[in-house]
Write a protein that holds these residues in place. Sequence first.
Motif, PDB file in Angstrom:
ATOM      1  N   LYS A   1      88.317 112.988  65.298  1.00 52.23           N
ATOM      2  CA  LYS A   1      87.649 113.233  64.055  1.00 52.23           C
ATOM      3  C   LYS A   1      88.819 113.876  63.131  1.00 52.23           C
TER       4      LYS A   1
ATOM      5  N   LEU B   1      87.845 119.721  62.032  1.00 44.73           N
ATOM      6  CA  LEU B   1      87.717 120.468  63.186  1.00 44.73           C
ATOM      7  C   LEU B   1      87.566 122.045  62.867  1.00 44.73           C
TER       8      LEU B   1
ATOM      9  N   LEU C   1      89.998 114.051  70.202  1.00 48.55           N
ATOM     10  CA  LEU C   1      88.383 114.055  69.756  1.00 48.55           C
ATOM     11  C   LEU C   1      87.904 112.834  68.819  1.00 48.55           C
TER      12      LEU C   1
ATOM     13  N   TRP D   1      94.233 117.709  68.094  1.00 43.46           N
ATOM     14  CA  TRP D   1      93.090 117.358  68.588  1.00 43.46           C
ATOM     15  C   TRP D   1      92.402 116.406  67.809  1.00 43.46           C
TER      16      TRP D   1
ATOM     17  N   HIS E   1      83.044 125.495  68.367  1.00 39.92           N
ATOM     18  CA  HIS E   1      84.598 125.475  68.139  1.00 39.92           C
ATOM     19  C   HIS E   1      85.023 124.267  68.794  1.00 39.92           C
ATOM     20  N   ASP E   2      85.741 123.202  68.068  1.00 38.28           N
ATOM     21  CA  ASP E   2      86.251 122.135  68.640  1.00 38.28           C
ATOM     22  C   ASP E   2      87.536 122.256  69.338  1.00 38.28           C
ATOM     23  N   CYS E   3      88.133 123.443  69.067  1.00 35.19           N
ATOM     24  CA  CYS E   3      89.434 123.680  69.989  1.00 35.19           C
ATOM     25  C   CYS E   3      89.591 125.331  70.109  1.00 35.19           C
TER      26      CYS E   3
ATOM     27  N   PRO F   1      90.076 122.434  75.003  1.00 35.47           N
ATOM     28  CA  PRO F   1      88.756 121.958  74.177  1.00 35.47           C
ATOM     29  C   PRO F   1      88.104 123.293  73.770  1.00 35.47           C
TER      30      PRO F   1
END
Length: 261
Positions: free
Chosen positions: A221, A224, A219, A215, A185-187, A180
Motif C-alpha cells: 500500500k 500508511l 504491506l 512498509w 496504525h500500519d507500522c 507492523p
Amino acid sequence: MEARLFQLASFTSRRFAGNPAAVMLFDSDPPSDLCQALAAENNLAETAFLVPQGEDYRLRWFTPTVEVPLCGHATLASAAVVLERLAPEREQVVFHSASGPLTVRRSGIGYVMDFPVRRCVPADAPAGLSEALGAVPEEVVWDGFNFVARLASAEAVRRLVPDLAAIARLPAAGVIVTAPGEGDHDCVSRYFAPAKGIPEDPVTGGAHCALAPFWSERLGKTELHAFQASPRGGEMWCRLRGDRVDLEGACLFYLEGVARW
C-alpha cells in the motif's frame, strides 16, 4: 542580539506529546557556531533556523551537538510558525534546505510536508546491534544514514530498553526500530540517535522518509498511518509519490518569545 523564538510540539494534537522543536527567526543568516550554541542552549532534539528569502525561507536544523541534513518535526514546526504567525493568509510555504526545496501546505489534519524518499537496501547487521538493542532483529536494512531494524511485533518495539552508549558506537547516524502496527496504525517505530545528541527522538519525520517505502513494499500500500512509540508518542500519515513522500501531521504551539544573548 536577539531573535524571535517559538517552541512547538509536532506530530501530535495532544498537549505534552509529539516531538518538541524550537524555531528561531533571523533577518539574515546566523553563523553556524551561533546556531550550534543556540541549539545546545535550547536543548531540544532540533532547533530550526529560519531566514526570509523572498516569499520563501532558508531553513537549517541543529541538534544540541551537530547540524543535520533533514529534520521533519522541526520543518513541520517551522511551517506552523510561518502559516499561523508570520503569514496566516498563505496556504503553503517553501523552505530551501540542504535537502533541496521542501514545500509544506495546510491540510485538514494540520500540515503536509513534501519530502524526499530514502530507499532502503539490504544490509548485514553491524557487530553489536542485537546487544545494543537488547533484541534480535528479523531484518536489517540501510537507508543511507541509519540502520533500520525490523522486530517481530509492536510490543517488542515498545518494550525496548536499549544500551544507548553501545548504539552511539555503531557506524551510523542512528537506529530506526520498527514493526507492523496495531489497530489503525500500519507500522510502529522508535528512533535512537545518541551519536547526534538525541538519545531517543520522540517522533521523527526523516525516519519515515525511509519507513514509508520500507512498509509500502511489505504491506502493498502507498498510504500508511504510522505511530512512533516513544514515551511522548506521536503519529503521522505517509503517502508515497514516486521519489517523494507526503508526511502529514498536526502541530501545537507551546511557547513564544524573544531570545537575547
